[in-house]
Scaffold this motif. Structure first.
Motif: not given
Ligand code: F6P
Length: 592
Positions: A58-78
């Motif tokens: 689900k949206l609040n599951s650890c794995s999804m939150v972790q994926t969101m964190v990783e994508i956000s870090k890519k946004v930061e780099i861009i």
């Protein structure tokens, strides 16, 4: 565990095509009950109960939150290398419209911060698809890839976010495949709401892979942080398969969370963490709670909209800034979803195309469907407006309230059926003199704790809240008009391969006939023939959908034929006698 999570519940279907048990009898519900069902369905977006036996993240599951964190870090780099980089958001139908809204809003915000605009959007069918339904390009993977290639020319780093709620659109699959072949430049992200194993496995037009194979490859590459799949389960839609509702909402709030986290890391020095991501999701949940706390007023608006449609009147949304865009989007979706006429529900934005910031600019000369400014409403609609027509103003305390009052005064001279959705801020509210101009004013006062004093966050919350309200109003109005059977939109337009498959499934669901029998009946209805010719039988799905695009009531006609064993001519005669689809179908179905 929710009923639909059991492996035995509609096992052949992915979550996004299952019917939601909550809304099983929505067609017989009254306005209060309809809003309550919508509220319960939307609550599933934020479900945080972890069931041991559930196979879904689900949206609040650890794995999804972790994926969101990783994508956000890519946004930061861009964001740190704006000259060479780009973030492209893309999708079909509502997913493309959400891509447009996010890309243009975030670009506007970057401009306000004196930064380079780095967002771009792609919608299958081009900008026309922002306002009208263009379903056929969704089936074209090569077109998707071509448009992405063109949009990213000259860039060294591209974060590509492909949205397909059902993990199904060939257009998006073509783009993801293109990214996977060019990983030195592209980091692809797939956003949708089915687990990868439920992605569409049907072969695509002139393309060597199916969506599932692409999604599997993406998952594989996620291990190396080269690609990402963000696909929480948010439960089946209110109206089966109608991803404009929860799918669109969850896409918006999830991507805003991810993108803003990247922005905050760069411009506010706030590191991207799982806690921050979760806090943002929680804020959106608060928006949900605050919006649905107005259940009575929402039900009253829905009921009024239903009456307008039943009496052959219209519903008009007159919005300011992006709330106008939310209105336009909601209105445009009613045409493909409910087979509505384009005049039934229409949206207008105060300054028209000059406020849209769409790539292709002013489209108002393309035709009446593209007349979207308040002046267009005043010139073309106001003179013939009557009390049968419902008008809903969409604005906030930050808009030009003189302009709002002026327009309300003019509209009020022709119709008393005037209402408003208003967003106030704590300590800064729309004056009573303005509120008093509306028969119903659903005004929400937003606490400052919800926007962290950021204007973009505040606007995103107002948009989200407005989306929930308008989705409820337009869905409810069409239910009250009798357009829905159980929680299925039976009279869908069969304009692409996904909708062709969905139509066959609906026929199977309600008639217990075999897949072949259903397909045959559907084709007879599409081609308007009592017997299928060899030419029809050997044509491909694209040809069927091109033909179906020009026809009305193809699924109800096939349904009546299958149910009663009657001829095509008899089925059409029966439907002519029962213009309300629910009654027509109910008259022929014996359903437990
Ligand atoms: O083809 C119709 C449609 O279902 C639209 O209603 C929807 O917005 C669009 O396809 C995109 O669907 P998805 O996000 O699942 O690719």
């Amino acid at each position: 565990m929710q009923h639909w999570e059991h492996s035995s519940y509609e096992p052949s279907l992915p979550i996004t095509e299952k019917s939601n048990p909550i809304t099983r009898d929505i067609d017989r519900a009254n306005p209060d009950e309809i809003v309550q069902m919508l509220k319960n369905c939307d609550a599933e977006i934020f479900d945080r109960t972890a069931y041991l036996d559930s196979m879904y993240q689900k949206l609040n599951s650890c794995s999804m939150v972790q994926t969101m964190v990783e994508i956000s870090k890519k946004v930061e780099i861009i964001l740190k290398d704006p000259e060479n980089s780009l973030i492209v958001l893309s999708g079909c139908g509502t997913s493309g419209r959400v891509a447009f809204l996010l890309a243009t809003s975030l670009n506007r915000w970057l401009v306000a911060l004196h930064q380079k605009q780095i967002y771009s959007y792609i919608i299958a069918g081009g900008d026309k698809a922002l306002l009208t339904s263009q379903e056929a390009p969704e089936d074209n993977p090569s077109l998707g890839a071509l448009m992405l290639d063109k949009a990213s020319t000259g860039k060294k780093h591209v974060l590509f976010i492909g949205i397909s709620c059902g993990l199904s659109a060939p257009f998006v699959a073509g783009q993801l495949h293109f990214c996977l072949n060019n990983l030195d430049v592209f980091t692809p992200v797939l956003v949708g709401f089915n687990p990868v194993h439920m992605a569409r496995s049907e072969p695509m037009q002139d393309f060597p892979f199916n969506f599932k194979e692409i999604a599997e490859k993406m998952s594989e590459m996620q291990k190396h942080q080269k690609a990402f799949v963000l696909n929480p389960a948010v439960g089946p839609e209110v109206i089966t398969g109608s991803s404009r509702m929860k799918g669109g909402t969850a896409t918006k709030l999830m991507l805003e969370t991810v993108l803003l986290a990247g922005h905050e890391a760069v411009y506010s020095n706030e590191a991207v963490t799982a806690d921050n991501v979760l806090a943002s999701v929680r804020m959106n949940e608060k928006v949900y709670e605050t919006t649905y706390s107005q259940i009575d007023k929402l039900a009253a608006l829905l009921q009024k909209a239903g009456v307008s449609l039943q009496e052959k009147g219209h519903v008009y949304y007159l919005g300011w800034q992006t709330l106008g865009i939310i209105g336009i989007i909601d209105a445009s979706e009613c045409i493909p979803t409910y087979g509505a006429a384009f005049e039934d529900i229409r949206g207008f934005i105060s300054k028209g195309f000059s406020e849209m910031n769409n790539k292709e600019g002013d489209l108002s000369c393309v035709g009446p469907r593209f007349a979207i400014a308040h002046t267009d409403f005043v010139n073309a609609i106001l003179p013939s407006l009557t009390d049968k027509d419902m008008v809903i103003f969409l604005f906030s305390v930050e808009d030009d309230l003189n302009e709002v009052s002026e327009l309300a005064k003019r509209v009020g001279q022709n119709s008393s059926n005037l209402h408003a959705l208003i967003h106030d801020l704590e300590g800064h509210c729309v004056p009573k003199s303005v509120i008093g101009m509306f028969m119903t004013a659903l005004n929400i006062t937003w606490p400052s704790s919800l926007n962290k004093h950021s204007s973009i966050l505040m606007k995103q919350h107002w948009e989200l809240s407005t989306k929930w309200c308008l989705n409820a109003i337009s869905t409810g109005a069409h239910i009250l008009k009798g357009k829905v059977y159980r929680n299925y939109m039976i009279d869908l337009r069969v304009t692409n391969s996904k909708l062709f498959r969905r139509a066959i499934h609906i026929l199977q669901r309600f008639t217990n006939s075999t897949q072949t029998q259903c397909e045959t009946a559907l084709l007879r209805s599409i081609y308007d023939v009592e017997e299928l010719t060899d030419e029809i039988s050997s044509a491909d799905v694209t040809q069927h959908t091109l033909m179906a695009n020009q026809k009305d009531r193809v699924v109800p006609t096939a349904l009546v034929m299958l149910q009663s064993g009657c001829t095509l001519a008899e089925a059409k005669f029966h439907l002519d006698a029962h213009p309300v689809i629910r009654n027509a179908v109910a008259a022929h179905l014996r359903f437990s």
